[in-house]
Design a protein around this motif. Structure first.
Motif, PDB file in Angstrom:
ATOM      1  N   LYS A   3       0.880  -1.315   0.024  1.00  0.00           N
ATOM      2  CA  LYS A   3       0.069  -0.169   0.007  1.00  0.00           C
ATOM      3  C   LYS A   3       0.769   1.169   0.026  1.00  0.00           C
ATOM      4  O   LYS A   3       0.411   2.337  -0.222  1.00  0.00           O
ATOM      5  N   SER A   4       2.159   1.120   0.309  1.00  0.00           N
ATOM      6  CA  SER A   4       3.002   2.389   0.341  1.00  0.00           C
ATOM      7  C   SER A   4       3.319   2.865  -0.909  1.00  0.00           C
ATOM      8  O   SER A   4       3.904   3.899  -1.004  1.00  0.00           O
ATOM      9  N   ILE A   5       3.380   1.789  -1.848  1.00  0.00           N
ATOM     10  CA  ILE A   5       3.661   2.316  -3.244  1.00  0.00           C
ATOM     11  C   ILE A   5       2.399   2.150  -3.903  1.00  0.00           C
ATOM     12  O   ILE A   5       2.311   1.061  -4.608  1.00  0.00           O
ATOM     13  N   ASP A 322       8.692  -2.967  -0.675  1.00  0.00           N
ATOM     14  CA  ASP A 322       7.775  -2.179  -0.015  1.00  0.00           C
ATOM     15  C   ASP A 322       8.724  -0.698   0.390  1.00  0.00           C
ATOM     16  O   ASP A 322       8.655  -0.312   1.738  1.00  0.00           O
ATOM     17  N   ASP A 323       9.623  -0.194  -0.452  1.00  0.00           N
ATOM     18  CA  ASP A 323      10.329   0.854  -0.441  1.00  0.00           C
ATOM     19  C   ASP A 323      10.953   1.447  -1.464  1.00  0.00           C
ATOM     20  O   ASP A 323      11.418   0.551  -2.205  1.00  0.00           O
ATOM     21  N   ARG A 326      15.028   0.773  -2.025  1.00  0.00           N
ATOM     22  CA  ARG A 326      15.407  -0.633  -2.160  1.00  0.00           C
ATOM     23  C   ARG A 326      14.771  -1.156  -3.557  1.00  0.00           C
ATOM     24  O   ARG A 326      15.461  -1.916  -4.185  1.00  0.00           O
ATOM     25  N   ALA A 327      13.662  -0.681  -3.828  1.00  0.00           N
ATOM     26  CA  ALA A 327      13.004  -1.160  -5.031  1.00  0.00           C
ATOM     27  C   ALA A 327      13.917  -0.606  -6.429  1.00  0.00           C
ATOM     28  O   ALA A 327      14.322  -1.492  -7.337  1.00  0.00           O
ATOM     29  N   PHE A 328      14.289   0.716  -6.307  1.00  0.00           N
ATOM     30  CA  PHE A 328      14.989   1.270  -7.416  1.00  0.00           C
ATOM     31  C   PHE A 328      16.623   0.581  -7.430  1.00  0.00           C
ATOM     32  O   PHE A 328      17.239   0.322  -8.338  1.00  0.00           O
ATOM     33  N   ALA A 329      17.077   0.295  -6.195  1.00  0.00           N
ATOM     34  CA  ALA A 329      18.470  -0.140  -6.169  1.00  0.00           C
ATOM     35  C   ALA A 329      18.390  -1.614  -6.790  1.00  0.00           C
ATOM     36  O   ALA A 329      19.421  -2.161  -7.297  1.00  0.00           O
ATOM     37  N   THR A 330      17.302  -2.391  -6.497  1.00  0.00           N
ATOM     38  CA  THR A 330      17.191  -3.688  -6.902  1.00  0.00           C
ATOM     39  C   THR A 330      16.976  -3.767  -8.603  1.00  0.00           C
ATOM     40  O   THR A 330      17.527  -4.667  -9.371  1.00  0.00           O
ATOM     41  N   TYR A 331      16.162  -2.846  -8.919  1.00  0.00           N
ATOM     42  CA  TYR A 331      16.014  -2.768 -10.203  1.00  0.00           C
ATOM     43  C   TYR A 331      17.074  -2.416 -11.108  1.00  0.00           C
ATOM     44  O   TYR A 331      17.652  -2.759 -11.973  1.00  0.00           O
ATOM     45  N   GLU A 332      18.040  -1.540 -10.314  1.00  0.00           N
ATOM     46  CA  GLU A 332      19.303  -1.012 -10.930  1.00  0.00           C
ATOM     47  C   GLU A 332      20.268  -2.354 -11.291  1.00  0.00           C
ATOM     48  O   GLU A 332      20.891  -2.608 -12.039  1.00  0.00           O
ATOM     49  N   ALA A 333      20.253  -3.115 -10.130  1.00  0.00           N
ATOM     50  CA  ALA A 333      21.250  -4.227 -10.044  1.00  0.00           C
ATOM     51  C   ALA A 333      20.490  -5.317 -10.917  1.00  0.00           C
ATOM     52  O   ALA A 333      21.431  -6.071 -11.473  1.00  0.00           O
ATOM     53  N   LEU A 334      19.416  -5.554 -11.053  1.00  0.00           N
ATOM     54  CA  LEU A 334      19.017  -6.357 -12.365  1.00  0.00           C
ATOM     55  C   LEU A 334      19.328  -5.872 -13.870  1.00  0.00           C
ATOM     56  O   LEU A 334      19.625  -6.728 -14.398  1.00  0.00           O
ATOM     57  N   ARG A 335      19.320  -4.503 -13.872  1.00  0.00           N
ATOM     58  CA  ARG A 335      19.434  -4.100 -15.315  1.00  0.00           C
ATOM     59  C   ARG A 335      20.789  -3.539 -15.545  1.00  0.00           C
ATOM     60  O   ARG A 335      21.311  -3.762 -17.003  1.00  0.00           O
ATOM     61  N   ARG A 336      21.518  -2.699 -14.789  1.00  0.00           N
ATOM     62  CA  ARG A 336      22.837  -2.350 -15.172  1.00  0.00           C
ATOM     63  C   ARG A 336      23.681  -3.151 -15.831  1.00  0.00           C
ATOM     64  O   ARG A 336      24.332  -3.052 -17.175  1.00  0.00           O
ATOM     65  N   PRO A 393       8.774 -13.678  -7.647  1.00  0.00           N
ATOM     66  CA  PRO A 393       9.050 -12.611  -6.863  1.00  0.00           C
ATOM     67  C   PRO A 393      10.233 -11.938  -7.039  1.00  0.00           C
ATOM     68  O   PRO A 393      11.265 -12.741  -7.323  1.00  0.00           O
ATOM     69  N   VAL A 394      10.494 -10.625  -6.819  1.00  0.00           N
ATOM     70  CA  VAL A 394      11.869 -10.020  -6.787  1.00  0.00           C
ATOM     71  C   VAL A 394      12.392 -10.198  -5.565  1.00  0.00           C
ATOM     72  O   VAL A 394      11.801  -9.760  -4.658  1.00  0.00           O
ATOM     73  N   ARG A 395      13.987 -10.398  -5.517  1.00  0.00           N
ATOM     74  CA  ARG A 395      14.518 -10.439  -4.028  1.00  0.00           C
ATOM     75  C   ARG A 395      15.033  -9.170  -4.158  1.00  0.00           C
ATOM     76  O   ARG A 395      15.887  -8.887  -4.687  1.00  0.00           O
ATOM     77  N   PRO A 396      14.782  -8.274  -3.000  1.00  0.00           N
ATOM     78  CA  PRO A 396      15.751  -7.093  -2.866  1.00  0.00           C
ATOM     79  C   PRO A 396      16.842  -7.110  -2.631  1.00  0.00           C
ATOM     80  O   PRO A 396      17.264  -7.971  -1.779  1.00  0.00           O
ATOM     81  N   VAL A 397      17.852  -6.086  -3.120  1.00  0.00           N
ATOM     82  CA  VAL A 397      19.155  -6.077  -2.810  1.00  0.00           C
ATOM     83  C   VAL A 397      19.220  -4.983  -1.821  1.00  0.00           C
ATOM     84  O   VAL A 397      18.513  -4.026  -1.629  1.00  0.00           O
ATOM     85  N   PRO A 398      20.418  -5.002  -1.014  1.00  0.00           N
ATOM     86  CA  PRO A 398      20.736  -3.765   0.109  1.00  0.00           C
ATOM     87  C   PRO A 398      21.128  -2.593  -0.687  1.00  0.00           C
ATOM     88  O   PRO A 398      21.412  -2.505  -1.678  1.00  0.00           O
ATOM     89  N   VAL A 399      20.589  -1.611   0.098  1.00  0.00           N
ATOM     90  CA  VAL A 399      20.716  -0.231  -0.273  1.00  0.00           C
ATOM     91  C   VAL A 399      22.062   0.413   0.031  1.00  0.00           C
ATOM     92  O   VAL A 399      22.139   0.215   1.189  1.00  0.00           O
ATOM     93  N   SER A 400      22.870   0.702  -1.053  1.00  0.00           N
ATOM     94  CA  SER A 400      24.219   1.218  -0.594  1.00  0.00           C
ATOM     95  C   SER A 400      24.115   2.613   0.242  1.00  0.00           C
ATOM     96  O   SER A 400      23.105   3.342  -0.132  1.00  0.00           O
ATOM     97  N   ALA A 401      25.181   2.784   0.921  1.00  0.00           N
ATOM     98  CA  ALA A 401      25.015   4.185   1.769  1.00  0.00           C
ATOM     99  C   ALA A 401      25.373   5.342   0.864  1.00  0.00           C
ATOM    100  O   ALA A 401      26.130   4.993  -0.246  1.00  0.00           O
TER     101      ALA A 401
END
Length: 401
Positions: A3-5, A322-323, A326-336, A393-401
Motif C-alpha cells: 500500500k505504500s507504493i 515496499d520501499d 530498495r526497489a530502485f536499487a534492486t531494479y538497477e542491480a537487475l538491469r545495469r 517474486p523479486v528479491r530485494p538487494v541492500p541499499v548502498s549508503a
C-alpha cells in the motif's frame, strides 16, 4: 501489492513510458503518463528493430501479438562490403527480428496502455520536482502539477528527469552520424525477410523488402557537424536527398535507393547518439528508465528492446518491494549489467560506421573475415534468449549508503 507504493507519475510517452506504465498497472499501481508533445507521438522517426527478447517482453503486457501483426519479420541477415554480399550466421531457434515503423509501435503501445487503464496527459513539459514526506510532485511548464508516490523518468536521451536525479549526469554522446529512413518503390530484386547491412565506400546503409513490394532503407550519414532533430528538419528534404545521392553514387543498390526516394518519403531522424554509463539511476522517489539511462545505438538492434525490458523489470520491483530506494536499487542491480554489456558489444561497430577513408578501406578488408568467423550464440545468444519471469517474486538487494 504494498500500500505504500500505489501510484506513479511517468514522464514521457514514447516507447518506454507506455510500456512501464502498462506494467505498473498490471502490478496494481495507479499511473498517469505526462508527455510534452501535444498528442501521442506518432510519426516521429522512421523504423526500428525489436529483438526476440523485446517482443517476448511485450507479451507480458499484452502487446506482443499486436506488434507482430504490424511488424516485418527478418529471419535472415546479409552483409555487403563494397558490393560483395555474404550471409551472417544467426540464431535459428529463436523468433525472428521484427522491424516496425516507429509510429505504428507508438500507437500500439499507447492503445495497450489506455486499455489497461493508464491515463495520458499532453502538453505537459516537466520543469521541476518537489519531494516531500510520502510522495513526489511534478510541476509542469503550464503551471499545473501532479503528485504520486514515485516519479519515473522515461523521457528519452535528452531526459529532464536525469538532470533532476543528478545535475552532474553525463549527456548523450554524438556518434558523428545523421540518421535517415524511407519507404520507397525501387525495382531491385530482394529476398523476402532478409535485411542487408551495407558498408559502402563513403557511408553505411541498410535495406530490406516490405510485404507490399516497397523497399525500406535507412542511411547513417557521417557528419562532423551536429544537427539536432529540429535543425536537421529545418533543412529541406530535397537538399538532404541531394546529399544522400552524392554519398551513395556508384553503390549498388544504394544509388538506386537514393534516386528512387522522393522528398515526401524521406524521414529525417537527425543526430544519432549513445548514452555513456549513467552513475546514478535514481534519487529519493525519482528513477530513470529507457533511453534516459541506456541508449546503446541503433547498431545493437537492442535499444527499444532494452527499454521495454527495463520498464517491465522496474514495475516488478515496485510491485514486490515496499520501499522506493530498495526497489530502485534492486531494479538497477537487475538491469545495469545487462544494458552495459550490450553497449560494450556494439561500441566498436559504432566507430566503423563513421570511419574515415583510410580506416574504411582497412575495415572493408577485415570485416568479411571477422563476421564469417562470428559465433552468434556467443555474441548475442544470451541477449536474445533472455526472458523476464513476471510471476517470479523479486528479491530485494541492500541499499548502498
Amino acid at each position: 501489492m504494498s500500500k505504500s507504493i500505489s501510484s506513479a507519475i511517468v514522464i514521457g510517452g514514447g516507447i518506454s513510458g507506455p510500456v512501464t506504465a502498462t506494467a505498473l498497472r498490471r502490478a496494481g499501481l495507479d499511473v498517469t503518463v505526462f508527455e510534452a508533445y501535444p498528442g501521442p507521438a506518432y510519426g516521429i522517426g522512421s523504423n526500428l528493430a525489436l529483438a526476440p527478447n523485446g517482443v517476448a517482453a511485450l507479451d507480458i503486457i499484452g502487446a506482443g501479438d499486436a506488434v507482430r501483426a504490424r511488424a516485418v519479420p527478418v529471419s535472415r541477415s546479409m552483409m555487403s562490403v563494397n558490393g560483395k554480399r555474404f550471409e551472417l550466421p544467426g540464431l535459428r531457434d529463436v523468433e525472428p527480428l521484427r522491424v516496425i515503423d516507429r509510429a505504428d509501435l507508438h500507437e500500439t503501445l499507447h492503445d495497450t496502455a489506455v486499455a489497461a487503464g493508464v491515463r495520458f496527459e499532453y502538453d505537459k513539459r516537466l520543469t521541476e520536482v518537489e519531494e516531500h514526506a510520502g510522495g513526489v510532485t511534478a510541476i509542469f511548464a503550464d503551471g499545473s502539477s501532479a503528485t504520486a508516490d514515485v516519479l519515473i523518468g522515461a523521457d528519452g536521451i535528452r531526459s529532464t528527469v536525469r538532470g533532476l536525479v543528478d545535475p552532474k549526469a553525463p549527456g548523450p554522446t554524438y556518434l558523428r552520424m545523421l540518421g535517415f529512413g524511407a519507404y520507397t518503390e525501387c525495382p531491385i530484386d530482394l529476398e523476402p525477410e532478409t535485411m542487408t547491412f551495407a558498408f559502402g565506400r563513403r557511408a553505411y546503409y541498410l535495406y530490406w523488402p516490405m510485404p507490399d513490394g516497397r523497399v525500406s532503407w535507412g542511411a547513417n550519414l557521417p557528419s562532423e557537424q551536429y544537427y539536432s532533430l529540429t535543425q536537421a528538419r529545418s533543412v529541406s528534404a530535397e537538399q538532404w536527398l541531394r546529399t544522400l545521392r552524392e554519398t551513395y553514387a556508384g553503390e549498388a543498390p544504394g544509388a538506386q535507393l537514393a534516386e528512387a526516394t522522393t522528398a515526401a518519403q524521406l524521414a529525417v531522424v537527425g543526430a544519432l547518439h549513445i548514452m555513456p554509463p549513467v552513475p546514478h539511476w535514481y534519487r529519493g522517489r525519482m528513477v530513470l528508465t529507457g533511453d534516459a539511462i541506456h541508449a546503446p545505438s541503433n547498431t545493437s538492434g537492442q535499444g527499444a528492446s532494452m527499454a521495454i525490458e527495463s520498464g517491465i523489470e522496474l514495475a516488478r520491483c515496485l510491485r514486490d518491494i515496499d520501499d522506493p530506494a530498495r526497489a530502485f536499487a534492486t531494479y538497477e542491480a537487475l538491469r545495469r549489467p545487462r544494458v552495459e554489456a550490450v553497449a560494450a558489444r556494439v561500441a566498436g561497430m559504432n566507430k566503423t560506421k563513421a570511419a574515415g577513408p583510410v580506416a574504411r578501406k582497412a575495415m572493408q578488408v577485415m570485416m568479411p573475415i571477422m563476421f564469417k568467423r562470428m559465433d552468434p550464440e556467443k555474441l548475442v545468444g544470451g541477449e536474445q534468449r533472455f526472458r523476464i519471469d513476471w510471476e517470479q517474486p523479486v528479491r530485494p538487494v541492500p541499499v548502498s549508503a
